[in-house]
Scaffold this motif. Structure first.
Motif, PDB file in Angstrom:
ATOM      1  N   ASP A 102      44.804 -85.002  94.007  1.00 25.08           N
ATOM      2  CA  ASP A 102      45.429 -85.920  94.648  1.00 25.08           C
ATOM      3  C   ASP A 102      46.108 -86.816  93.440  1.00 25.08           C
ATOM      4  N   LEU A 103      47.506 -87.217  93.799  1.00 28.08           N
ATOM      5  CA  LEU A 103      48.212 -88.045  92.792  1.00 28.08           C
ATOM      6  C   LEU A 103      48.493 -89.465  93.386  1.00 28.08           C
ATOM      7  N   PRO A 104      48.115 -90.364  92.499  1.00 29.33           N
ATOM      8  CA  PRO A 104      48.090 -90.464  91.164  1.00 29.33           C
ATOM      9  C   PRO A 104      46.687 -90.481  90.542  1.00 29.33           C
ATOM     10  N   LYS A 105      45.748 -90.257  91.427  1.00 27.47           N
ATOM     11  CA  LYS A 105      44.339 -90.337  90.851  1.00 27.47           C
ATOM     12  C   LYS A 105      43.950 -89.149  89.971  1.00 27.47           C
ATOM     13  N   PRO A 111      43.775 -81.401  86.161  1.00 29.96           N
ATOM     14  CA  PRO A 111      42.995 -82.159  87.087  1.00 29.96           C
ATOM     15  C   PRO A 111      41.702 -81.521  87.724  1.00 29.96           C
ATOM     16  N   LEU A 112      41.780 -80.114  87.937  1.00 23.46           N
ATOM     17  CA  LEU A 112      40.738 -79.465  88.492  1.00 23.46           C
ATOM     18  C   LEU A 112      39.334 -79.705  87.735  1.00 23.46           C
ATOM     19  N   PHE A 113      39.372 -79.848  86.376  1.00 26.54           N
ATOM     20  CA  PHE A 113      38.165 -80.157  85.736  1.00 26.54           C
ATOM     21  C   PHE A 113      37.440 -81.532  86.208  1.00 26.54           C
ATOM     22  N   TRP A 114      38.178 -82.329  86.308  1.00 26.28           N
ATOM     23  CA  TRP A 114      37.943 -83.561  86.850  1.00 26.28           C
ATOM     24  C   TRP A 114      37.484 -83.786  88.189  1.00 26.28           C
ATOM     25  N   VAL A 115      38.213 -83.133  89.229  1.00 28.02           N
ATOM     26  CA  VAL A 115      37.900 -83.021  90.504  1.00 28.02           C
ATOM     27  C   VAL A 115      36.503 -82.395  90.628  1.00 28.02           C
ATOM     28  N   MET A 130      59.851 -83.631  90.419  1.00 27.24           N
ATOM     29  CA  MET A 130      59.735 -83.925  88.921  1.00 27.24           C
ATOM     30  C   MET A 130      60.539 -84.987  88.435  1.00 27.24           C
ATOM     31  N   ASN A 131      60.119 -85.939  87.478  1.00 26.60           N
ATOM     32  CA  ASN A 131      61.102 -86.487  86.665  1.00 26.60           C
ATOM     33  C   ASN A 131      60.591 -86.527  85.224  1.00 26.60           C
ATOM     34  N   GLN A 132      61.162 -87.447  84.408  1.00 25.77           N
ATOM     35  CA  GLN A 132      60.721 -87.376  82.859  1.00 25.77           C
ATOM     36  C   GLN A 132      59.327 -87.735  82.716  1.00 25.77           C
ATOM     37  N   TYR A 133      58.498 -87.966  83.481  1.00 22.02           N
ATOM     38  CA  TYR A 133      57.098 -88.365  83.395  1.00 22.02           C
ATOM     39  C   TYR A 133      56.307 -87.448  83.877  1.00 22.02           C
ATOM     40  N   PHE A 134      55.179 -87.159  83.358  1.00 21.44           N
ATOM     41  CA  PHE A 134      54.205 -86.098  84.082  1.00 21.44           C
ATOM     42  C   PHE A 134      53.671 -86.507  85.279  1.00 21.44           C
ATOM     43  N   ASP A 135      53.539 -85.860  86.163  1.00 16.30           N
ATOM     44  CA  ASP A 135      52.836 -86.084  87.498  1.00 16.30           C
ATOM     45  C   ASP A 135      53.205 -87.364  88.016  1.00 16.30           C
ATOM     46  N   SER A 136      54.676 -87.596  88.012  1.00 17.85           N
ATOM     47  CA  SER A 136      55.142 -88.860  88.589  1.00 17.85           C
ATOM     48  C   SER A 136      56.508 -88.318  89.455  1.00 17.85           C
ATOM     49  N   GLY A 137      56.932 -88.994  90.240  1.00 15.27           N
ATOM     50  CA  GLY A 137      58.070 -88.593  91.136  1.00 15.27           C
ATOM     51  C   GLY A 137      57.402 -88.630  92.510  1.00 15.27           C
ATOM     52  N   GLU A 138      58.524 -88.719  93.489  1.00 13.29           N
ATOM     53  CA  GLU A 138      58.031 -88.645  94.915  1.00 13.29           C
ATOM     54  C   GLU A 138      57.339 -87.699  95.492  1.00 13.29           C
TER      55      GLU A 138
END
Length: 315
Positions: A102-105, A111-115, A130-138
């Motif tokens: 789930d984003l941004p959580k 992410p799978l490790f933390w999930v 996607m945009n220039q930031y990791f895991d950002s964008g609509e």
């Protein structure tokens, strides 16, 4: 519509197969320096062209290769490199990332490790522009799935990759229908890759459920969770919870039973019992039964790795 897929490893195979079957796969971008031999062999069988990317050659080599494919859209699936701005400009429909968590959580590279470590009962497959930031964008699409009790990192990732391939048509139709535009880019907080300290069992503070979750999160990518036994670092790769109605007055990490026919049983902070199914020692990888047969005795104890040892690694 032609699509370029940025992917990595065997988890990318179901998505490759689906895009190829739909007749929209224009090519595949793979990271260099990674063993993608199985995936490359599969692409060769399908007669799909691929490009091995080094971070440094995106503008001078990757962009001309992409432009020669006449692709309007890119999908990113388990791809480890950041994509440069000029590559974004090659796709009129944009670049979309399929993210496990789930984003941004659960933004971040693993992410799978933390999930799994956090003991979540559900996991999300999220698609975002996607945009220039990791895991950002609509976010344009999100699907929630139940995590199977006892599921490991490898099993969950493999299942999600198969499920993701079945979502491809829905995702493409959603993108085509709504024509998502670039929105203002805002960085989001990233969960880091786990450190060795994150991969260590803390017998004094973690419950049996938390220890099992950590071990599942570390199997197989991180070779299990680390602990000390007889003064040596070992890694526990698989455990099973055991029903127990007895109140055991022993320190967390203590072995309450070691039997070559039944295995090795360890008590945790909350007095619940875990059976060691697979353990990695300097001498090899052993089943719990083989581990017990090595002469392990009740009353022996697994202990947490001292914090000072991590500080020494950083010096």
């Amino acid at each position: 519509m032609k699509i370029i897929l940025f992917t990595n490893g065997i988890w990318g195979m179901p998505v490759v197969e689906k895009l190829h079957k739909e007749g929209v796969l224009g090519g595949v971008v793979l990271p260099s320096g990674v063993d993608n031999s199985a995936l490359c062999n599969y692409l060769e069988i399908l007669e799909v062209q691929w490009f091995e990317l080094e971070n440094k050659d995106q503008e001078n080599e990757l962009t001309p290769w992409i432009n020669g494919k006449n692709a309007s859209l890119a999908l990113v699936f388990c791809f480890p490199y950041k994509i440069d701005k000029q590559v974004f400009e090659s796709f009129s429909e944009g670049i979309y990332n399929m993210h496990f968590g789930d984003l941004p959580k659960y933004a971040g590279p693993d992410p799978l490790f933390w999930v799994l470590k956090n003991g979540e009962s559900k996991v999300h497959i999220v698609v975002h522009r996607m945009n220039q930031y990791f895991d950002s964008g609509e976010v344009v699409y999100s699907q929630e799935l139940q995590i199977i009790p006892g599921e490991t990192y490898g099993l969950l990732g493999s299942r999600l990759s198969m499920f993701s391939s079945n979502l491809i048509n829905q995702v493409i139709e959603t993108i085509k229908k709504d024509h998502y535009e670039n929105t203002e880019s805002v960085p989001v907080a990233q969960l880091p890759r786990p450190t060795e300290e994150d991969l260590c069992i803390q017998w004094e503070s973690q419950t049996a459920d938390q220890i099992e979750s950590l071990i599942n999160a570390a199997n197989p990518k991180y070779n299990g969770a680390a602990t000390m036994f007889r003064g040596v670092k070992v890694r526990i790769i698989e455990v099973s919870p055991i029903d127990n109605n007895e109140l055991i007055f022993m320190d967390a990490g203590s072995i309450v039973r070691a039997d070559p026919q039944m295995g090795v049983f360890v008590v945790c902070k909350d007095k619940k019992i875990l059976r060691i199914n697979v353990i990695q020692m300097p001498e090899g990888v052993f089943s719990g039964l083989k581990f017990a047969a090595l002469g392990i005795q009740a009353q022996e104890r697994f202990t947490s790795i001292p914090v000072e040892s991590f500080e020494e690694e950083l010096i």
